[in-house]
Design a protein around this motif. Structure first.
Motif, PDB file in Angstrom:
ATOM      1  N   ARG A   1     -82.278 106.873 -18.209  1.00  0.00           N
ATOM      2  CA  ARG A   1     -82.660 105.645 -18.921  1.00  0.00           C
ATOM      3  C   ARG A   1     -83.196 105.972 -20.305  1.00  0.00           C
ATOM      4  O   ARG A   1     -82.903 105.269 -21.275  1.00  0.00           O
TER       5      ARG A   1
ATOM      6  N   ASP B   1     -79.413 100.300 -22.403  1.00  0.00           N
ATOM      7  CA  ASP B   1     -80.249 100.349 -21.211  1.00  0.00           C
ATOM      8  C   ASP B   1     -79.355 100.583 -19.994  1.00  0.00           C
ATOM      9  O   ASP B   1     -78.118 100.548 -20.091  1.00  0.00           O
TER      10      ASP B   1
ATOM     11  N   GLU C   1     -86.534  98.676  -9.721  1.00  0.00           N
ATOM     12  CA  GLU C   1     -87.090  99.096 -11.006  1.00  0.00           C
ATOM     13  C   GLU C   1     -87.927 100.364 -10.885  1.00  0.00           C
ATOM     14  O   GLU C   1     -88.035 101.135 -11.830  1.00  0.00           O
ATOM     15  N   LYS C   2     -88.510 100.594  -9.715  1.00  0.00           N
ATOM     16  CA  LYS C   2     -89.365 101.771  -9.536  1.00  0.00           C
ATOM     17  C   LYS C   2     -88.576 103.078  -9.587  1.00  0.00           C
ATOM     18  O   LYS C   2     -89.143 104.121  -9.883  1.00  0.00           O
TER      19      LYS C   2
ATOM     20  N   PHE D   1     -86.669 104.082 -11.674  1.00  0.00           N
ATOM     21  CA  PHE D   1     -86.616 104.609 -13.034  1.00  0.00           C
ATOM     22  C   PHE D   1     -87.948 105.199 -13.478  1.00  0.00           C
ATOM     23  O   PHE D   1     -88.032 105.765 -14.568  1.00  0.00           O
ATOM     24  N   ASN D   2     -88.992 105.045 -12.657  1.00  0.00           N
ATOM     25  CA  ASN D   2     -90.291 105.596 -13.028  1.00  0.00           C
ATOM     26  C   ASN D   2     -90.284 107.108 -12.902  1.00  0.00           C
ATOM     27  O   ASN D   2     -89.634 107.679 -12.027  1.00  0.00           O
TER      28      ASN D   2
END
Length: 568
Positions: free
Chosen positions: A526, A535, A503-504, A506-507
């Motif tokens: 994203r 998504d 998930e990180k 996409f930061n």
């Protein structure tokens, strides 16, 4: 003119602020909404907010999971400043911004001078800061037993409210302090704070404490029956004999632990129940039988009411922390957007300078020096592409925009990206494979946006396979008739991504490529897909590869703006 704002205080867009004017605005997951709610539990067209006779009204549009205002399920209601609106797992804080009325206050208030006729006021008493504590101590010395207990409770609440109102400590520091104070003031042996998980909604233990000198070698048993009863009824309970109270099926764990008494109270905030505080008193197991039949209650109704007040203070502190986080994040997002926009401006100027590398090509052509032409072309091509894509990614991320929707073919977009990246893939020894499958029907989407989203992911995949023998990237497109969604899947056989890092990636500014990466590509991709109401799902296995699936709903026509002015 009356305006309003919606601040996302919980959800994927936490910290985002939306402005509402006189026009009716639509809220939902769909791409054509004025306010996009990036939440899978929100309907594509969920609700509308509009102004009617100088008042804002919310209208639920037969959403699947309903719309809640201050915890109440509503179909239509008037909104007031400070209301909480919940859709799915996303929560908004509604605020009305009225014109500045301070200019009218001077006409209503008169500061009378001390020499003015008719002013006979005089000071008859004074009190210093902290006088409330002095007063409580003085009154306690002369009070009866009942009054003494009441004043002690007030002192306890004063100390806890003072801690809760500091604003300088985090919840991780504040709640243990409150728990310790709670255990002390009700003379419990142990205590635990259980909070609702933001994602699952399940009540889970978060903080535990005990009195000094108590044996805590074993685990603290908490009756699920008691907790469920408190959550269901929204009221605190105390049990004088936890192991035999007929209201609660407490099980053998309570009996074996020798629990004699317990208090459990709800942490009820302004709009929602955020958790419970649970305290108990126990005795060694071998003394339980002796005490039966001659048990004197240690906890009282007064202590139950006191703990209810403490739980209320705790819940308000938690809600205030959530608000504060949302406001801070809103300011941070604004700063990030401004920074990116500023950098984009400077980098575009640099791009003009880089293009000046074409001067080398001109010189080479004039002098018939092919080596100079080749050198100049390499400089221009490599640097121009890097800066151009960087600038485009930064601009895409920094601006809030609606997709430029037009009828198009997804397959054509993907084939164009594959053709564009084929040379770079071959240069890195990577096979870029376009898998054939079912033809995706024509739909409406932002061609440039989807092109950039796919391009960024394929570029990342090629970089990930740089040192991989027989590197392979497969691109597949399809249409899911059951969900009415279009998807593009991009798979590689690279090193993969650790599970805790998926998930990180996409930061913003998170990059696994070190100095070679900007950390913008996946964040931009994203953002683009979410602007389309979908998504990106990432799946990865170390040393086996990674798969990114871009999914968004197929859109054929405008289902929202047929009647924009009606609020039932």
């Amino acid at each position: 003119m009356i305006n309003a704002t919606l601040l996302v205080i919980r959800g994927a867009d936490q910290g985002t602020r939306f402005e509402i004017g006189e026009s009716v605005v639509s809220l939902g997951r769909g791409v054509r909404n004025d306010i996009r709610v990036l939440d899978t539990e929100v309907s594509r067209l969920h609700a509308t907010i509009g102004l009617r006779e100088d008042e804002f009204f919310l209208q639920d549009l037969d959403s699947s999971n309903g719309t809640f205002v201050n915890g109440q399920n509503v179909t239509s209601c008037q909104l007031s400043s400070g209301d909480q609106i919940q859709m799915g797992r996303s929560v908004f804080l509604f605020s009305i911004t009225s014109p500045d009325e301070s200019q009218f206050v001077a006409d209503k208030v008169d500061l009378v001078g001390h020499q003015q006729v008719g002013d006979h006021s005089q000071i008859v008493a004074e009190a210093q800061h902290g006088a409330n504590e002095t007063l409580l101590r003085k009154t306690t010395d002369d009070s009866t037993t009942a009054l003494h207990q009441t004043l002690a409770n007030l002192q306890a609440l004063y100390r806890i409210s003072e801690v809760a109102a500091t604003g300088t400590v985090s919840l991780e520091q504040l709640l243990p302090r409150i728990l310790n104070q709670s255990i002390e003031v009700v003379d419990a042996d142990r205590g635990c704070i259980l909070l609702a998980d933001e994602n699952s909604g399940q009540i889970m233990p978060q903080y535990f404490s005990h009195r000094d000198g108590r044996d805590v070698s074993g685990r603290m048993p908490i009756s699920r029956s008691i907790v469920d009863y408190v959550l269901k009824n929204g009221q605190g309970v105390r049990t004088s004999d936890a192991k035999s109270d007929q209201r609660f099926d407490t099980g053998q764990s309570i009996l074996q632990a020798g629990i004699r008494e317990a208090i459990c109270v709800p942490m009820q905030g302004r709009y929602e129940l955020v958790g419970v505080i649970y305290v108990d008193t126990n005795t060694p197991q071998d003394q339980t039988v002796v005490l039966e039949g001659s048990h004197v209650n240690k906890f009282s109704d007064e202590q139950l009411r006191l703990l209810l007040a403490i739980a209320r203070q705790s819940a308000l502190a938690i809600e205030n922390d959530h608000y504060q986080q949302a406001f801070v994040k809103a300011e941070r997002l604004a700063a990030v957007g401004q920074t990116i926009a500023t950098l984009s401006h400077h980098i575009k100027n640099i791009l003009q300078g880089v293009r000046g590398g074409s001067y080398l090509i001109d010189m080479g052509l004039k002098d018939h020096d092919e080596s100079l032409v080749h050198k100049g072309w390499n400089i221009v091509e490599k640097n121009q592409n890097k800066i151009y894509h960087l600038v485009m990614d930064m601009l895409t991320y920094s601006t809030e925009r609606k997709p430029a929707l037009e009828p198009a073919e997804v397959d054509e977009i993907v084939e164009d990206v594959v053709e564009l990246m084929q040379a770079r893939a071959e240069e890195n020894g990577v096979d870029l494979i376009r898998k054939s499958g079912e033809t995706v029907p024509e739909s409406t989407f932002d061609k440039e946006g989807i092109h950039r989203a796919v391009l960024n992911i394929i570029t990342n995949a090629i970089d990930a396979l740089e040192n991989i023998e027989e590197g392979r990237i497969e691109i597949e497109t399809g249409y899911n008739r059951e969900t009415d969604e279009i998807f593009i899947a991009i798979s590689d056989n690279g090193p993969g991504i650790p599970e805790d890092q998926i998930e990180k990636v996409f930061n913003l500014f998170e990059s696994t490529k070190g100095a070679r990466g900007t950390g913008l590509g996946l964040a931009v991709s994203r953002k683009i897909i979410r602007e389309h109401g979908g998504d990106i799902v990432a799946e990865s296995e170390l040393n086996r590869g990674t798969r990114f699936t871009l999914v968004w709903p197929k859109l054929d026509e405008d289902p929202i703006h047929g009647d924009r002015e009606t609020i039932a």
